[in-house]
Design a protein around this motif. Structure first.
Motif, PDB file in Angstrom:
ATOM      1  N   GLU A  57      -3.343 -42.913  42.738  1.00  0.00           N
ATOM      2  CA  GLU A  57      -2.335 -43.690  42.015  1.00  0.00           C
ATOM      3  C   GLU A  57      -2.923 -44.298  40.754  1.00  0.00           C
ATOM      4  O   GLU A  57      -2.246 -44.406  39.721  1.00  0.00           O
ATOM      5  CB  GLU A  57      -1.762 -44.781  42.916  1.00  0.00           C
ATOM      6  N   ASP A  58      -4.181 -44.703  40.830  1.00  0.00           N
ATOM      7  CA  ASP A  58      -4.871 -45.279  39.680  1.00  0.00           C
ATOM      8  C   ASP A  58      -4.949 -44.255  38.544  1.00  0.00           C
ATOM      9  O   ASP A  58      -4.530 -44.518  37.416  1.00  0.00           O
ATOM     10  CB  ASP A  58      -6.277 -45.718  40.096  1.00  0.00           C
ATOM     11  N   VAL A  59      -5.437 -43.068  38.877  1.00  0.00           N
ATOM     12  CA  VAL A  59      -5.581 -42.004  37.875  1.00  0.00           C
ATOM     13  C   VAL A  59      -4.238 -41.629  37.277  1.00  0.00           C
ATOM     14  O   VAL A  59      -4.092 -41.499  36.052  1.00  0.00           O
ATOM     15  CB  VAL A  59      -6.249 -40.752  38.503  1.00  0.00           C
ATOM     16  N   LEU A  60      -3.222 -41.442  38.132  1.00  0.00           N
ATOM     17  CA  LEU A  60      -1.897 -41.061  37.661  1.00  0.00           C
ATOM     18  C   LEU A  60      -1.243 -42.167  36.842  1.00  0.00           C
ATOM     19  O   LEU A  60      -0.444 -41.902  35.940  1.00  0.00           O
ATOM     20  CB  LEU A  60      -1.001 -40.693  38.856  1.00  0.00           C
ATOM     21  N   GLY A  61      -1.622 -43.412  37.139  1.00  0.00           N
ATOM     22  CA  GLY A  61      -1.037 -44.539  36.417  1.00  0.00           C
ATOM     23  C   GLY A  61      -1.504 -44.660  34.976  1.00  0.00           C
ATOM     24  O   GLY A  61      -0.813 -45.254  34.141  1.00  0.00           O
ATOM     25  N   TRP A  62      -2.668 -44.084  34.672  1.00  0.00           N
ATOM     26  CA  TRP A  62      -3.204 -44.215  33.315  1.00  0.00           C
ATOM     27  C   TRP A  62      -2.282 -43.625  32.260  1.00  0.00           C
ATOM     28  O   TRP A  62      -2.296 -44.051  31.114  1.00  0.00           O
ATOM     29  CB  TRP A  62      -4.578 -43.545  33.207  1.00  0.00           C
ATOM     30  N   LYS A  63      -1.470 -42.642  32.647  1.00  0.00           N
ATOM     31  CA  LYS A  63      -0.581 -42.015  31.666  1.00  0.00           C
ATOM     32  C   LYS A  63       0.746 -42.755  31.537  1.00  0.00           C
ATOM     33  O   LYS A  63       1.541 -42.465  30.645  1.00  0.00           O
ATOM     34  CB  LYS A  63      -0.326 -40.549  32.033  1.00  0.00           C
ATOM     35  N   GLU A  64       0.983 -43.713  32.452  1.00  0.00           N
ATOM     36  CA  GLU A  64       2.237 -44.463  32.414  1.00  0.00           C
ATOM     37  C   GLU A  64       2.279 -45.451  31.253  1.00  0.00           C
ATOM     38  O   GLU A  64       3.301 -45.630  30.604  1.00  0.00           O
ATOM     39  CB  GLU A  64       2.463 -45.203  33.739  1.00  0.00           C
ATOM     40  N   SER A  65       1.156 -46.114  31.015  1.00  0.00           N
ATOM     41  CA  SER A  65       1.099 -47.054  29.893  1.00  0.00           C
ATOM     42  C   SER A  65      -0.352 -47.363  29.546  1.00  0.00           C
ATOM     43  O   SER A  65      -1.241 -47.246  30.407  1.00  0.00           O
ATOM     44  CB  SER A  65       1.838 -48.361  30.223  1.00  0.00           C
ATOM     45  N   LEU A  69      -3.944 -48.437  31.853  1.00  0.00           N
ATOM     46  CA  LEU A  69      -5.268 -47.862  31.637  1.00  0.00           C
ATOM     47  C   LEU A  69      -6.302 -48.967  31.429  1.00  0.00           C
ATOM     48  O   LEU A  69      -7.364 -48.969  32.052  1.00  0.00           O
ATOM     49  CB  LEU A  69      -5.256 -46.934  30.415  1.00  0.00           C
ATOM     50  N   LEU A  70      -5.963 -49.925  30.570  1.00  0.00           N
ATOM     51  CA  LEU A  70      -6.897 -51.005  30.260  1.00  0.00           C
ATOM     52  C   LEU A  70      -7.107 -51.966  31.428  1.00  0.00           C
ATOM     53  O   LEU A  70      -8.132 -52.648  31.488  1.00  0.00           O
ATOM     54  CB  LEU A  70      -6.410 -51.795  29.037  1.00  0.00           C
ATOM     55  N   SER A  71      -6.158 -52.000  32.353  1.00  0.00           N
ATOM     56  CA  SER A  71      -6.287 -52.911  33.499  1.00  0.00           C
ATOM     57  C   SER A  71      -7.064 -52.261  34.645  1.00  0.00           C
ATOM     58  O   SER A  71      -7.339 -52.915  35.650  1.00  0.00           O
ATOM     59  CB  SER A  71      -4.904 -53.345  33.995  1.00  0.00           C
ATOM     60  N   SER A  72      -7.409 -50.992  34.495  1.00  0.00           N
ATOM     61  CA  SER A  72      -8.161 -50.274  35.527  1.00  0.00           C
ATOM     62  C   SER A  72      -9.612 -50.112  35.097  1.00  0.00           C
ATOM     63  O   SER A  72      -9.895 -49.594  34.020  1.00  0.00           O
ATOM     64  CB  SER A  72      -7.534 -48.887  35.735  1.00  0.00           C
ATOM     65  N   LYS A  73     -10.544 -50.557  35.941  1.00  0.00           N
ATOM     66  CA  LYS A  73     -11.969 -50.404  35.607  1.00  0.00           C
ATOM     67  C   LYS A  73     -12.339 -48.934  35.466  1.00  0.00           C
ATOM     68  O   LYS A  73     -13.086 -48.551  34.566  1.00  0.00           O
ATOM     69  CB  LYS A  73     -12.841 -51.071  36.674  1.00  0.00           C
ATOM     70  N   ASN A  74     -11.793 -48.103  36.368  1.00  0.00           N
ATOM     71  CA  ASN A  74     -12.047 -46.669  36.281  1.00  0.00           C
ATOM     72  C   ASN A  74     -11.441 -46.095  35.004  1.00  0.00           C
ATOM     73  O   ASN A  74     -12.027 -45.237  34.345  1.00  0.00           O
ATOM     74  CB  ASN A  74     -11.456 -45.941  37.494  1.00  0.00           C
ATOM     75  N   GLY A  75     -10.243 -46.581  34.670  1.00  0.00           N
ATOM     76  CA  GLY A  75      -9.567 -46.104  33.466  1.00  0.00           C
ATOM     77  C   GLY A  75     -10.325 -46.457  32.199  1.00  0.00           C
ATOM     78  O   GLY A  75     -10.474 -45.627  31.300  1.00  0.00           O
ATOM     79  N   VAL A  76     -10.807 -47.693  32.146  1.00  0.00           N
ATOM     80  CA  VAL A  76     -11.591 -48.125  30.981  1.00  0.00           C
ATOM     81  C   VAL A  76     -12.865 -47.291  30.849  1.00  0.00           C
ATOM     82  O   VAL A  76     -13.232 -46.866  29.753  1.00  0.00           O
ATOM     83  CB  VAL A  76     -11.947 -49.633  31.091  1.00  0.00           C
ATOM     84  N   ALA A  77     -13.516 -47.040  31.987  1.00  0.00           N
ATOM     85  CA  ALA A  77     -14.752 -46.250  31.960  1.00  0.00           C
ATOM     86  C   ALA A  77     -14.482 -44.823  31.496  1.00  0.00           C
ATOM     87  O   ALA A  77     -15.234 -44.255  30.687  1.00  0.00           O
ATOM     88  CB  ALA A  77     -15.400 -46.245  33.340  1.00  0.00           C
ATOM     89  N   ALA A  78     -13.384 -44.233  31.986  1.00  0.00           N
ATOM     90  CA  ALA A  78     -13.033 -42.870  31.598  1.00  0.00           C
ATOM     91  C   ALA A  78     -12.644 -42.808  30.126  1.00  0.00           C
ATOM     92  O   ALA A  78     -13.047 -41.890  29.394  1.00  0.00           O
ATOM     93  CB  ALA A  78     -11.891 -42.351  32.469  1.00  0.00           C
ATOM     94  N   PHE A  79     -11.859 -43.781  29.678  1.00  0.00           N
ATOM     95  CA  PHE A  79     -11.417 -43.822  28.276  1.00  0.00           C
ATOM     96  C   PHE A  79     -12.612 -44.025  27.347  1.00  0.00           C
ATOM     97  O   PHE A  79     -12.710 -43.414  26.285  1.00  0.00           O
ATOM     98  CB  PHE A  79     -10.396 -44.953  28.107  1.00  0.00           C
ATOM     99  N   HIS A  80     -13.547 -44.877  27.778  1.00  0.00           N
ATOM    100  CA  HIS A  80     -14.747 -45.123  26.980  1.00  0.00           C
ATOM    101  C   HIS A  80     -15.565 -43.845  26.825  1.00  0.00           C
ATOM    102  O   HIS A  80     -16.053 -43.526  25.739  1.00  0.00           O
ATOM    103  CB  HIS A  80     -15.597 -46.215  27.631  1.00  0.00           C
ATOM    104  N   ALA A  81     -15.693 -43.110  27.928  1.00  0.00           N
ATOM    105  CA  ALA A  81     -16.450 -41.847  27.882  1.00  0.00           C
ATOM    106  C   ALA A  81     -15.774 -40.852  26.944  1.00  0.00           C
ATOM    107  O   ALA A  81     -16.444 -40.139  26.194  1.00  0.00           O
ATOM    108  CB  ALA A  81     -16.572 -41.265  29.279  1.00  0.00           C
ATOM    109  N   PHE A  82     -14.438 -40.827  26.978  1.00  0.00           N
ATOM    110  CA  PHE A  82     -13.693 -39.942  26.078  1.00  0.00           C
ATOM    111  C   PHE A  82     -13.914 -40.344  24.621  1.00  0.00           C
ATOM    112  O   PHE A  82     -14.146 -39.492  23.754  1.00  0.00           O
ATOM    113  CB  PHE A  82     -12.195 -39.996  26.413  1.00  0.00           C
TER     114      PHE A  82
END
Length: 202
Positions: A57-65, A69-82
């Motif tokens: 749900e976390d991963v799928l949620g990153w595309k919702e808004s 993405l910014l509220s997820s630690k995993n999302g921030v880490a993935a976005f930073h790597a990108f």
């Protein structure tokens, strides 16, 4: 729902291992400097395997808004790597530094940290200079004369908007993220089916 790792269906464990591999595409050697917050590397553990549904749900949620993405630690880490692959990670690092800055309560620490952030991200020719207009740069410089928790708000807001309109859409279209979404969807379906398929105990 599986309660222990031992009770987890083999397919779920395989999906979880695939998650680790896919996320590794983003997070390989991705680590934020200590001065920009304590996000650090994403660390895989059995906890994430046992909470496979939440991670999906976390991963799928990153595309919702962008906020999700910014509220997820995993999302921030993935976005930073990108962003590192695009050599534009300074915008996110500045945003994170501002978030940490606003948590400070000591006036002395605020002033000291404000100047450090300004020197690292805002001033002309800064080591990690963010892409903001001259007026915003000068406004921020003026705010430093009496540093408060809000002195970077304008610059942070403009940097966030830039990321949301520019980098974020490219992140969502990146092959690595799209592949990760496919894995998350498959794992989510696998977890759901395994939950329904559990035998009844009498």
């Amino acid at each position: 729902m599986c309660r222990t790792l031992a009770a987890f269906p083999t397919t779920c464990l395989e999906r979880a291992k695939e998650f680790k591999t896919r996320l590794g595409i983003f997070l390989h050697k991705s680590e934020l400097g200590s001065d920009t917050g304590s996000v650090g590397k994403f660390e895989w553990s059995s906890k994430h395997i046992k909470e496979g549904r939440n991670f999906s749900e976390d991963v799928l949620g990153w595309k919702e808004s962008f906020d999700l993405l910014l509220s997820s630690k995993n999302g921030v880490a993935a976005f930073h790597a990108f962003l590192k692959t695009e050599f534009s990670e300074e915008n996110l690092e500045f945003w994170l530094a501002c978030e940490e800055f606003k948590k400070l309560r000591s006036a002395t620490k605020l002033a000291s940290r404000a100047h450090k952030i300004f020197e690292e991200f805002i001033r002309s020719e800064a080591p990690k200079e963010v892409n903001i207009d001259h007026e915003t740069r000068e406004l921020t410089r003026m705010n430093l004369q009496a540093a408060t928790a809000t002195c970077f708000d304008v610059a942070q807001g403009k940097t966030r908007t830039l990321m949301e309109k520019d980098s974020y859409p490219r992140f969502l279209k990146s092959p690595a993220y799209r592949d990760l979404v496919a894995q998350a969807s498959a794992a989510s379906a696998s977890l759901a089916s395994s939950s329904h398929a559990e035998p009844l105990h009498t």
